[in-house]
Design a protein around this motif. Structure first.
Motif, short mmCIF file in Angstrom:
data_model
loop_
_atom_site.label_atom_id
_atom_site.label_comp_id
_atom_site.label_asym_id
_atom_site.label_seq_id
_atom_site.Cartn_x
_atom_site.Cartn_y
_atom_site.Cartn_z
N ILE A 1 54.42 -73.00 -30.91
CA ILE A 1 54.30 -74.46 -30.89
C ILE A 1 55.67 -75.05 -31.15
CG2 ILE A 1 51.91 -74.42 -31.77
CD1 ILE A 1 53.15 -75.84 -34.33
N ARG A 2 55.82 -76.33 -30.78
CA ARG A 2 57.05 -77.04 -31.11
C ARG A 2 56.70 -78.44 -31.58
NH1 ARG A 2 62.14 -78.99 -27.33
NH2 ARG A 2 63.37 -79.74 -29.10
N VAL A 3 57.32 -78.83 -32.69
CA VAL A 3 57.22 -80.22 -33.16
C VAL A 3 58.61 -80.82 -32.99
CG1 VAL A 3 56.63 -81.76 -35.08
CG2 VAL A 3 55.47 -79.54 -34.86
N GLU A 4 58.77 -81.65 -31.98
CA GLU A 4 60.06 -82.24 -31.66
C GLU A 4 60.45 -83.28 -32.72
OE1 GLU A 4 57.51 -82.03 -29.59
OE2 GLU A 4 58.17 -81.07 -27.74
N PRO A 5 61.74 -83.66 -32.74
CA PRO A 5 62.16 -84.71 -33.65
C PRO A 5 61.36 -85.99 -33.43
CG PRO A 5 64.08 -83.67 -32.63
CD PRO A 5 62.86 -83.10 -31.96
N ASP A 6 61.10 -86.70 -34.51
CA ASP A 6 60.39 -88.00 -34.45
C ASP A 6 59.07 -87.94 -33.72
OD1 ASP A 6 62.80 -88.90 -35.47
OD2 ASP A 6 63.49 -89.70 -33.55
N SER A 7 58.30 -86.92 -33.97
CA SER A 7 57.04 -86.87 -33.23
C SER A 7 55.86 -86.55 -34.14
CB SER A 7 57.12 -85.85 -32.09
OG SER A 7 57.27 -84.57 -32.61
N ILE A 8 54.71 -86.96 -33.67
CA ILE A 8 53.46 -86.69 -34.38
C ILE A 8 52.66 -85.73 -33.51
CG2 ILE A 8 51.36 -87.68 -35.37
CD1 ILE A 8 52.88 -90.36 -35.60
N VAL A 9 52.49 -84.53 -34.02
CA VAL A 9 51.83 -83.48 -33.26
C VAL A 9 50.55 -83.10 -33.99
CG1 VAL A 9 52.04 -81.10 -32.43
CG2 VAL A 9 54.00 -82.65 -32.29
#
Ligand SMILES: Nc1ncnc2c1ncn2[C@@H]1O[C@H](COP(=O)(O)OP(=O)(O)OP(=O)(O)O)[C@@H](O)[C@H]1O
Ligand SMILES: [Mg+2]
Length: 253
Positions: free
Chosen positions: A25-33
């Motif tokens: 998985i990836r949680v990118e900068p400034d994101s709500i996952v």
């Protein structure tokens, strides 16, 4: 604040059970996952691996390019990954304000040397902590209840306090297991609004596990659906929840 989290082929077994099977998985900068999936699909285990509570049997966890696989929870906490717990656990007899102040003081990553050094700089630190606590109260609209004991708060306010305690640690990425469980719908929407505004104003990222899709989906940037320890679908919320494999996973139980 930079915050980029990736898991690469993370596998975690408990005896004969493969709780996570090569999860990326990836949680990118400034994101709500958001992580969804039926009971037992591995969501909490993944959060626990990321936060350092479990060591994966295989694979890697990368945060801002650093390989943090197998780091201890307090070491991971220091990188800015902060986990709130499913059940809010503030000190019931203390005020909201004191609970926030305590969250900064009980920084689990602190060494004894720092703690001693801190005693000398006590006043300055106190002043900074108080300022931070007031900022957090304002961000979460908790000023009105700052002197109330935690025991007197509503379920929704307790959830906000839990987020507030995480904020005292100046996180980059907040991991949350069921932030709106047991909260009435209007308060649940309020909590999600706060999460979105924290993302926008503080540029935090969030990785959220939640079963209440009806409430949370509208607020998130990306969804991973898990089943039996695997990611079975990823993308925009509307796409993932209409993915036949996801529907099947839920119906199949
Ligand atoms: N500490 C543990 N010891 C043994 N088995 C575990 C442990 N933690 C999780 N498991 C098993 O791993 C699998 C994944 O569990 P996990 O708690 O991650 O699921 P989940 O998706 O969070 O489920 P839920 O939606 O019910 O919270 C399950 O089969 C569970 O029984
Ligand atoms: Mg769980």
């Amino acid at each position: 604040m930079v915050s980029d989290l990736r898991t690469i082929n993370v596998t975690k077994r408990f005896g004969g059970i493969t709780a996570l099977n090569s999860v990326n998985i990836r949680v990118e900068p400034d994101s709500i996952v958001m992580l969804i999936g039926p009971n037992g699909s591995g969501k909490t285990t993944l959060i626990n691996v990321i936060a350092g509570y479990y060591k994966p049997d295989k694979g890697h966890v990368l945060f801002n390019g650093f390989d943090i696989t197998g780091w201890l929870p307090h070491e991971i906490f220091k990188t800015g990954i902060v986990r709130t717990f499913q059940i809010p656990r503030p000190f019931k007899k203390l005020s909201v304000l004191d609970n926030l102040l305590l969250a900064v003081r009980s920084n689990p990553g602190e060494s004894i040397i720092n703690a001693l050094f801190r005693a000398e700089k006590w006043k300055e630190r106190e002043r900074e902590a108080l300022q931070k606590a007031y900022d957090v109260l304002e961000l979460l609209d908790l000023e009105r209840v700052k002197n109330k004991k935690a025991a007197e708060l509503s379920g929704g306010q307790l959830k906000l306090l839990e987020i507030g305690r995480a904020l005292m640690a100046e996180p980059k990425l907040i991991l949350m297991d069921e932030p709106v469980a047991g909260v009435n719908p209007s308060l649940a929407h309020e909590i999600m609004d706060h999460i979105v505004s924290l993302r926008n104003t503080l540029r935090l990222s969030f990785l959220i596990v939640e079963h209440r899709l009806d409430i949370v989906l509208d607020y998130v940037d990306k969804v991973y659906a898990m089943s039996h320890g695997k990611v079975i679908s990823v993308g925009k919320p509307s796409r993932v929840i209409s993915d036949p494999q996801v529907v099947e996973a839920y119906l199949g139980g």
